[in-house]
Scaffold this active site. Structure first.
Site, PDB file in Angstrom:
ATOM      1  CG  HIS A  50      -1.856   3.867   3.516  1.00 15.31           C
ATOM      2  ND1 HIS A  50      -3.123   3.491   3.895  1.00 15.31           N
ATOM      3  CD2 HIS A  50      -1.149   2.708   3.377  1.00 15.31           C
ATOM      4  CE1 HIS A  50      -3.188   2.177   3.968  1.00 15.31           C
ATOM      5  NE2 HIS A  50      -2.002   1.674   3.660  1.00 15.31           N
ATOM      6  CB  SER A  87      -0.939   0.012   1.213  1.00 16.59           C
ATOM      7  OG  SER A  87      -1.689  -1.165   1.279  1.00 16.59           O
TER       8      SER A  87
END
Length: 243
Positions: free
Chosen positions: A193, A127
């Protein structure tokens, strides 16, 4: 709100993007605990912030990018990489794209370590690196249309949304969720992220400036360079037959 595809075709084969997808699928098949118990190899390859801060298990800084905690985790990440990776790879070149992906993944790891340096909870997933791809995409193609699936209880609809809105909202949610998770706890590496996204945006900045910066946006209007793909936006109606 879940992106399905973009209207931004690429004219070169995205070898690195496809190689990364294949590598993630292969590592998942080889390391996922199909019997229900995580093996020693999976545990060794994950990222442990508390171990890294003590100079241990440093290989996890890279290897964690190829591990996933489940099928949904894997497929969701690969979908995002497939949607946004090919265009950024075409813009940056194969080598430049590979460097951005790796750098964003490392930045994501260090962002999560900085947020919780003593944590021994394993961090896995691509991610953070894919967030870097999304950040670069936002800078170069802010007005590319992205088909997004909206789901509300039993209602669902696919709408084309500008990339700046899709990716901007996603980034804002990571910052907000990271702040909330610091208080309430949680199992998602939101700061990873956010760190990956910001790094990808920063590393794409030179390519954006070479194209003219704000002048590039003015010329292109933020739209993709190539003519947008045309997908059907409505489900055709099938008339009832009379007997």
């Amino acid at each position: 709100m879940f992106p399905l595809r973009d209207h931004n075709p690429s004219h070169r084969t995205a070898f690195v993007t496809w190689a990364l997808i294949a590598a993630n699928l292969g590592v998942f098949a080889a390391t996922y605990p199909w019997d229900g118990e995580f093996g020693a190899a999976w545990q060794r390859l994950a990222l442990y912030p508390g171990a890294v801060t003590h100079g241990q298990l440093l290989g996890g800084l890279v290897s964690h990018m190829f591990l996933h905690a489940g099928v949904a985790h894997l497929l969701g990440n690969m979908l995002f990489l497939w949607i946004f990776g090919d265009n950024l790879e075409e813009a940056l070149g194969h080598f430049g794209f590979a460097l951005l992906y790796l750098a964003a993944g490392l930045a994501a790891a260090f962002a999560q370590i900085a947020a919780d340096p003593s944590s021994l909870v394993p961090m896995v997933g691509a991610s953070g690196a894919i967030a870097g791809v999304m950040g670069g995409y936002l800078l170069l193609f802010p007005r590319a249309r992205v088909d997004v699936l909206f789901v509300f209880v039993v209602f669902f609809k696919v709408l084309p949304i500008p990339a700046w809105l899709v990716l901007g909202v996603w980034f804002a949610l990571q910052l907000w969720s990271g702040a909330v998770a610091d208080v309430a706890g949680g199992g998602v590496a939101y700061w990873a992220h956010a760190g990956g996204f910001a790094t990808g945006l920063a590393l794409t900045l030179p390519a954006w400036l070479r194209r003219g910066g704000a002048g590039f946006w003015a010329r292109s209007g933020g739209h993709p360079e190539h003519a947008a793909n045309r997908y059907p936006t409505r489900i055709p109606l099938v008339p009832r037959r009379r007997r």
